[in-house]
Design a protein around this motif. Structure first.
Motif, PDB file in Angstrom:
ATOM      1  N   VAL A  25      28.738 -52.591 -33.956  1.00  0.00           N
ATOM      2  CA  VAL A  25      28.865 -51.155 -34.214  1.00  0.00           C
ATOM      3  C   VAL A  25      27.740 -50.744 -35.139  1.00  0.00           C
ATOM      4  O   VAL A  25      27.507 -51.384 -36.177  1.00  0.00           O
ATOM      5  N   TYR A  26      27.039 -49.657 -34.790  1.00  0.00           N
ATOM      6  CA  TYR A  26      25.892 -49.261 -35.603  1.00  0.00           C
ATOM      7  C   TYR A  26      25.792 -47.739 -35.665  1.00  0.00           C
ATOM      8  O   TYR A  26      26.383 -47.017 -34.855  1.00  0.00           O
ATOM      9  N   ALA A  27      25.021 -47.245 -36.656  1.00  0.00           N
ATOM     10  CA  ALA A  27      24.828 -45.803 -36.838  1.00  0.00           C
ATOM     11  C   ALA A  27      23.666 -45.579 -37.786  1.00  0.00           C
ATOM     12  O   ALA A  27      23.121 -46.525 -38.398  1.00  0.00           O
ATOM     13  N   TYR A  28      23.272 -44.318 -37.914  1.00  0.00           N
ATOM     14  CA  TYR A  28      22.229 -43.900 -38.847  1.00  0.00           C
ATOM     15  C   TYR A  28      22.820 -42.884 -39.823  1.00  0.00           C
ATOM     16  O   TYR A  28      23.528 -41.963 -39.410  1.00  0.00           O
ATOM     17  N   TYR A  58      19.727 -47.015 -41.307  1.00  0.00           N
ATOM     18  CA  TYR A  58      20.433 -47.773 -40.276  1.00  0.00           C
ATOM     19  C   TYR A  58      21.359 -48.805 -40.903  1.00  0.00           C
ATOM     20  O   TYR A  58      21.029 -49.452 -41.896  1.00  0.00           O
ATOM     21  N   GLN A  60      24.795 -51.700 -39.538  1.00  0.00           N
ATOM     22  CA  GLN A  60      25.580 -52.208 -38.427  1.00  0.00           C
ATOM     23  C   GLN A  60      26.638 -53.185 -38.921  1.00  0.00           C
ATOM     24  O   GLN A  60      26.510 -53.785 -39.995  1.00  0.00           O
ATOM     25  N   GLU A  91      33.378 -53.047 -24.682  1.00  0.00           N
ATOM     26  CA  GLU A  91      32.175 -52.570 -25.364  1.00  0.00           C
ATOM     27  C   GLU A  91      31.439 -53.732 -26.022  1.00  0.00           C
ATOM     28  O   GLU A  91      32.029 -54.497 -26.782  1.00  0.00           O
ATOM     29  N   ARG A  93      28.192 -52.961 -27.452  1.00  0.00           N
ATOM     30  CA  ARG A  93      27.553 -52.236 -28.545  1.00  0.00           C
ATOM     31  C   ARG A  93      28.160 -50.833 -28.604  1.00  0.00           C
ATOM     32  O   ARG A  93      28.372 -50.197 -27.568  1.00  0.00           O
ATOM     33  N   LYS A  94      28.454 -50.376 -29.820  1.00  0.00           N
ATOM     34  CA  LYS A  94      29.034 -49.042 -29.992  1.00  0.00           C
ATOM     35  C   LYS A  94      28.147 -48.249 -30.941  1.00  0.00           C
ATOM     36  O   LYS A  94      27.926 -48.661 -32.088  1.00  0.00           O
ATOM     37  N   ASP A  95      27.657 -47.114 -30.453  1.00  0.00           N
ATOM     38  CA  ASP A  95      26.766 -46.260 -31.227  1.00  0.00           C
ATOM     39  C   ASP A  95      27.572 -45.101 -31.814  1.00  0.00           C
ATOM     40  O   ASP A  95      28.107 -44.273 -31.076  1.00  0.00           O
ATOM     41  N   GLY A  97      26.199 -42.874 -33.615  1.00  0.00           N
ATOM     42  CA  GLY A  97      25.274 -41.763 -33.710  1.00  0.00           C
ATOM     43  C   GLY A  97      24.772 -41.554 -35.137  1.00  0.00           C
ATOM     44  O   GLY A  97      24.677 -42.480 -35.935  1.00  0.00           O
TER      45      GLY A  97
END
Length: 938
Positions: A25-28, A58, A60, A91, A93-95, A97
C-alpha cells in the motif's frame, strides 16, 4: 539434524507466504498547493511500527494481508489526517493516491475554551470521500466560524446546540431533558478528542447516524487509533479558567495485541476575569484495546470530568453602568474570601465496551454498550418569609430611589431637589464602594438565621435563608450497533441501530442551612402548605430532599440506514431513519395543589421518521456542485413534554413533534491557489414548543390576575432560517495565505403561536393550572442568541522553519434580544376587569412596548502566533492567541427580556423611567482575552 529441520521449515514456510495475498500500500503526502511534504509520519493503527514519508512525500507499507486498515498522517503545523481503507485478496498493489494535509487550525485559529461553549477548542478531520471532495475535513468556512467567529457566540445558520449530534463510538451525548450536548462531560480531554473520526457539517448525511441540523461529530476512542507517544502540555489563559495542565500517553499496538491510551487534565482559577467566578475541574480518559486477530478486537473506554464551577449573573444595564462589565451579583465576602451562591458541581462518568468485527472481505460490524451515571447539581439562594437577598433586586438599586423621588413630585416636575440628588449620589457611592450593598451580604444571612432559631417562647424555628441545590442524577444505558458493507466497489451500505434507557432522578437538596437549626419544607406561596402532603411538618436538614422530587423515564429505539454510490461524475448518498420513544414522569412528593403530582403519569409516546440526501456533481477534479436536502421530525424533549414536572404529571398543551425541512446548494472550488465555497440554504422548523420560566406580575390597579412564578409555553411556533455562505482561501505565496468568510443570514419566526401558562396561583383561583392567553404577535421577530450576519478576513504566514503568524478582523451584525411572549399577547393592553383596552392605549405605544431590541454591530480583532521545535523524537510547540485585541466591551453575547410587567399601565410607566425597574438582563463579552500554550511530545 537441526540444519535439516531448519531447511525443511524454510521450504515449508516460503511457499505458504504465497498462499496469503500480501499487498503493498502506498501514497504521496502533499500540502494544499501540491508541494510534497517531507518526513511526514504515518501511523498504522494495526501495527506498532511507523513509516516516514521521503523527500517527495512517498511512503509505503508492504506485506499487508486482507482486511480493513486505518492510518494517521502527522506533520508539525499541519492538521493530522485519518484515512481508512480496505485491502482485498486480489490486490498486489494499492494506490491511495495523494493525501493532502491542510494547515493546522489548532495552531492558526482562536481556541474556544469557555466551558459554556463546551471547551471544544480543537478542530479535526477524517477520511477522504471517494471522488476527492474533502468534505470530511474542515474547509475555510467551517474553520473560521468555529475558531474565529465561534469565540463570539456565532452559530452557523443560527442552529442551536440542541440540533447538533456528537457521538462517542456510536453513542449520542445529547441529553434527554433538553436535547443539548453537555460538553462538560469531557471538558479538558482535548488530546483525545482533538481529531474526530467523522465530522460532517449541517445536514450532510453521516455514516454513523441520521444526524440533525447542526452536523455530526463522531469520535472513535479505539486505543490503537491514537498515535504512539507521550504528550505533556500547560496552558495559561484569562477566559473561563486561568491554568490548564494535560498529560496523555498512548502505547500504540504492542506485539501481543494490546493498546493503551490514558489522558488526564486539570483546569482551575481562584478568581476569573468576571468577579467571583472560580473553577476547579479535572478530567480523565482511559482506552484499553485487545486485538485477538486482524478481524476482531474489543475496546474498553472510560472518561469523566469532575467539575466545580461558579457562575456569573446576567444584569440590567443600570447595574453594569454602576459596577462595570465584570460585575457578578452571585457572590459576596465571607471570612475574607469570595463565596458564590451559584455553583455547578457535575460529574457524570461514561463507561463503554466496543466490539470491532471484520466480516468477510467487505463488511464490518461494531457494537458498543455504554453506561453513564452521576450527578449534576446547581446551587442557589433560597428564602422563606424573608426579603430577597439578591443585591440587584430592583428595589435595592439606586434607580428605584431615583424614580421614587420623581414619582413623589406632586407638581408633575421631572426634576429632583438638591437634597434628593445628594441622597441619590450617596447611595450610588455606597453601591460602588460597599460590598455589603452591591454583593451578597453573607454575614447578614447568617445573622438572620441565628436570630430566628427560637421564638419568644423558646421554641425552635426554621431557617429564613438557605442554600439549596437542584440536582439531576441520570442513569443512562445505551446500545449502539453499526454495520457497513461494500455491495460493490463503488457502492457502500451503512446500518445503525440505537437503544437508550434513561432514569433521571430530579430533586432539590438542602445544601447549607447557613447557621439555622433546620429548614421548613413548606410552600410560602401556598399559605405555608407542605411541599409533600404525605409528610407534613418535616424538618429539613443538610442533605435532605426538599420542595420537589420526581423521576423522568424514557426509552428510545432508533434505526438508520444510509447508502453511498460513486460514479465517475456523480456521488449520491441517501439516509433514512425512524425512531420510537416512550416518556413518563413518576412523582415522589404529593403536592397539595395537584392531584396527579405523585405516582406515574401516562406514557407519552412519539414516533419520528426522516430522509436525507446528498448529490455531488464533479465538474472536474477541482470544481464541484453539492446539494443536501433533509425532511424529518423531532420528538419533543422531556422538558417540552412535561410543562411543570416539579409539581405535576401534566402534559404540555399543544406539544407535538417538530417538522424540519432543510435544503442547501453549494459550489466548491478546490484549486492549488484558490479554495472557495459559495452556498445558499433554507430551513423551516414547524410545530415547535418552547418553554420558559420566570416571575410575572399580571395584576393591575383595577384587577388582580395573580403574581406568580409561571411556566410560559409557546405552542406551535414556526421558524425559518435562510442565508448565504462564502468561504475563500487564497495562497498568495507558498508561505502567505489569506482567507475571507461571509455569513449572511435571516432567522425569524413566521407565525403567531399560542401562549399558555401554568402556575400554582391559577390552581387556587380557577382549579386549573393552565391558562390560555391566545396568540402572541411574534411574526417576523428575529431568532435570538447569535449574530445573524458575520464577516471575517484573515492573513496567515507559515514559515518553512515551523513558525506561523496570523491575524483576523471580524464583524458581527444583527444580534437580537430574546423576548418574553406573554407581554406580546392582548393581556398586555386589555383591562381584565372590563375586557376592554386600558385608557390611552394606542397602536404606537403597543409597538413601542413590544419592539424587539437589536444590539449594535461589533468589530473584533484577533491574532495568533506559534512555533514548533523538533529535536530527534522530541517535539515541542509554543503558541499564543489573543481575542478582541481592541478590548471591545460593548458586545452583548446573550440576554433576555424580563417578562414581569404584563399590564399596560405598569409597562408604560417602566418604559418611561430614567432607570427601568425591569430592563433586559444581559451578558457582555469578557473583552481582551489570551490563550498561551506549550507542549512536549515524544
Amino acid at each position: 539434524m537441526i540444519k535439516k529441520l531448519s531447511l525443511i521449515s524454510l521450504f515449508t514456510l516460503l511457499p505458504a507466504s504465497f498462499y496469503f495475498a500480501q499487498t503493498t500500500v502506498y501514497a504521496y503526502v502533499k500540502d494544499a498547493a501540491g508541494k510534497p511534504i517531507e518526513n511526514a509520519e504515518i501511523d498504522l493503527a494495526q501495527s506498532g511500527n511507523d513509516v516516514t514519508a521521503d523527500k517527495i512525500g512517498y511512503f509505503q507499507f508492504v506485506d499487508m494481508q486482507p482486511g480493513r486498515y486505518l492510518i494517521t498522517i502527522f506533520k508539525p503545523t499541519f492538521e493530522p489526517k485519518i484515512v481508512e481503507f480496505d485491502v482485498t485478496a486480489d490486490e498486489k498493489r494499492k494506490d491511495l493516491g495523494v493525501i493532502s494535509l491542510n494547515p493546522s487550525p489548532t495552531d492558526a485559529g482562536v481556541l474556544v475554551i469557555d466551558d459554556s461553549a463546551g471547551d471544544n477548542d480543537e478542530g479535526g478531520s477524517s477520511m477522504q470521500p471517494t471522488i476527492g471532495l474533502l468534505s470530511s475535513g474542515r474547509d475555510v468556512f467551517q474553520s473560521v466560524t468555529a475558531f474565529e467567529l465561534g469565540a463570539y457566540w456565532f452559530r452557523p445558520r443560527g442552529i442551536e446546540n440542541r440540533y447538533e449530534d456528537i457521538l462517542f463510538n456510536g453513542v449520542s451525548m445529547s441529553k434527554n431533558d433538553d436535547g443539548r450536548v453537555d460538553f462538560s462531560n469531557w471538558g479538558g480531554l482535548n488530546d483525545v478528542t482533538r481529531y474526530p473520526f467523522e465530522n460532517v457539517d449541517n445536514i450532510t448525511p453521516s455514516e454513523y447516524t441520521f444526524g440533525n441540523l447542526g452536523g455530526v461529530v463522531y469520535y472513535n476512542t479505539r486505543a490503537s487509533s491514537y498515535r504512539k507517544q507521550t504528550s505533556l502540555a500547560y496552558s495559561f489563559t484569562n477566559r473561563s479558567y486561568f491554568h490548564r495542565a494535560m498529560a496523555t500517553y498512548s502505547s500504540g499496538l504492542t506485539k501481543n495485541g494490546w493498546a493503551f491510551t490514558f489522558s488526564g487534565s486539570r483546569r482551575w482559577a481562584d478568581d476569573g476575569v468576571i468577579d467571583g467566578t472560580y473553577q476547579d475541574s479535572y478530567a480523565y480518559f482511559a482506552a484499553i484495546e485487545k486485538q485477538f486477530s486482524s478481524r476482531h478486537a474489543i475496546n474498553f473506554t472510560a472518561f469523566g470530568a469532575p467539575t466545580y464551577r461558579a457562575s456569573n449573573s446576567p444584569n440590567t444595564q443600570e447595574t453594569y453602568d454602576l459596577m462595570g462589565k465584570n460585575y457578578n451579583a452571585y457572590w459576596g465576602w465571607q471570612d475574607g474570601e469570595k463565596r458564590n451562591s451559584r455553583i455547578r458541581r457535575v460529574f457524570e462518568p461514561v463507561f463503554m465496551l466496543t466490539d470491532y468485527l471484520k466480516i468477510g472481505e467487505n463488511s464490518n460490524w461494531n457494537n458498543t454498550i455504554s453506561y453513564q451515571f452521576g450527578r449534576d447539581g446547581r446551587s442557589r439562594l433560597d428564602w422563606f418569609h424573608a426579603a430577597d437577598p439578591n443585591p440587584t433586586y430592583y428595589r435595592k438599586l439606586p434607580g428605584y430611589m431615583y424614580s421614587g423621588f420623581m414619582d413623589a413630585d406632586s407638581d408633575g416636575s421631572t426634576d429632583i431637589t438638591d437634597a434628593e440628588q445628594a441622597q441619590f449620589n450617596a447611595y450610588v457611592n455606597q453601591w460602588q464602594t460597599n460590598p455589603n450593598v452591591s454583593q451578597i451580604d453573607w454575614n447578614s444571612l447568617y445573622s438572620a438565621n441565628i436570630l430566628n432559631r427560637y421564638d419568644m417562647n423558646g421554641n425552635e424555628q426554621g431557617a429564613v435563608y438557605t442554600i439549596v441545590e437542584d440536582v439531576n442524577k441520570d442513569k443512562t444505558l445505551n446500545f449502539a450497533s453499526h454495520f457497513d458493507t461494500k455491495l460493490a466497489s463503488n457502492w457502500k451500505l451503512n446500518l445503525n441501530f440505537n437503544y437508550q434507557n434513561l432514569k433521571s432522578d430530579n430533586f432539590r437538596e438542602m445544601k447549607d442551612l447557613l447557621g439555622a437549626l433546620y429548614a421548613n419544607d413548606l410552600n410560602a406561596f401556598n399559605n405555608d402548605a407542605p411541599n409533600d402532603a404525605d409528610n407534613p411538618g418535616r424538618r429539613i436538614m443538610e442533605g435532605d430532599r426538599t420542595q420537589y422530587s420526581y423521576d423522568l423515564l424514557r426509552n428510545t429505539y432508533a434505526l438508520n440506514a444510509s447508502t453511498e454510490v460513486d460514479f465517475p461524475k456523480w456521488n449520491v448518498m441517501a439516509s433514512v431513519f425512524s425512531s420510537y420513544s416512550e416518556s413518563q414522569r413518576e412523582g415522589k412528593f404529593r403536592n397539595p395543589l395537584y392531584a396527579d403530582s405523585k405516582g406515574k403519569s401516562d406514557i407519552y409516546d412519539a414516533f419520528d421518521a426522516g430522509i436525507k440526501g446528498r448529490v455531488t456533481y464533479k465538474i472536474d477534479g477541482r470544481n464541484f456542485i453539492v446539494y443536501n436536502g433533509a425532511l424529518f421530525s423531532l420528538a419533543p424533549t422531556l422538558n417540552e413534554i412535561f410543562i411543570n414536572p416539579r409539581a405535576t404529571n401534566l402534559i404540555t398543551p399543544g406539544v407535538e413533534n417538530q417538522i424540519v425541512n432543510s435544503n442547501d446548494l453549494s459550489y466548491i472550488l478546490r484549486g492549488q491557489i484558490l479554495k472557495l465555497r459559495l452556498g445558499a440554504y433554507h430551513t423551516t422548523m414547524n410545530n415547535a414548543t418552547e418553554i420558559s420560566r420566570y416571575y410575572v406580575d399580571i395584576s393591575s390597579e383595577t384587577a388582580d390576575q395573580g403574581n406568580a412564578l409561571v411556566a410560559e409555553v409557546l405552542s406551535g411556533i414556526n421558524k425559518t432560517y435562510k442565508g448565504l455562505e462564502l468561504g475563500a482561501e487564497v495562497k498568495i505565496t507558498p508561505t502567505l495565505s489569506a482567507n475571507a468568510v461571509a455569513s449572511y443570514g435571516d432567522y425569524r419566526i413566521t407565525n403567531n403561536p399560542t401562549v399558555y401558562t401554568t402556575d400554582d396561583d391559577s390552581v387556587e383561583r380557577t382549579g386549573s393550572p393552565v391558562r390560555e392567553w391566545g396568540t402572541a404577535q411574534l411574526k417576523d421577530y428575529k431568532v435570538a442568541g447569535t449574530p445573524q450576519k458575520a464577516y471575517s478576513f484573515g492573513l496567515r504566514y507559515n514559515s518553512t522553519k515551523f513558525w506561523w503568524l496570523g491575524a483576523s478582523a471580524n464583524y458581527l451584525q444583527d444580534q437580537f434580544l430574546d423576548f418574553s411572549a406573554l407581554n406580546k399577547t392582548a393581556a398586555l393592553y386589555t383591562n381584565p376587569l372590563t375586557g376592554d383596552n386600558y385608557n390611552g392605549v394606542t397602536p404606537e405605544q403597543i409597538a413601542r412596548l413590544t419592539a424587539q431590541q437589536k444590539f449594535e454591530d461589533q468589530f473584533m480583532l484577533n491574532a495568533n502566533a506559534g512555533k514548533t521545535f523538533v529535536y530527534g523524537k522530541y517535539r515541542m510547540g509554543v503558541s499564543v492567541s489573543v481575542n478582541n485585541i481592541l478590548n471591545n466591551r460593548d458586545y452583548v453575547t446573550g440576554g433576555f427580556e424580563q417578562g414581569r410587567n404584563v399590564n399596560f399601565p405598569e409597562s408604560l410607566a417602566d418604559a418611561n423611567r430614567t432607570y427601568s425597574y425591569f430592563g433586559p438582563k444581559l451578558w457582555y463579552d469578557r473583552g481582551r482575552t489570551f490563550f498561551a500554550n506549550v507542549y512536549l511530545r515524544f
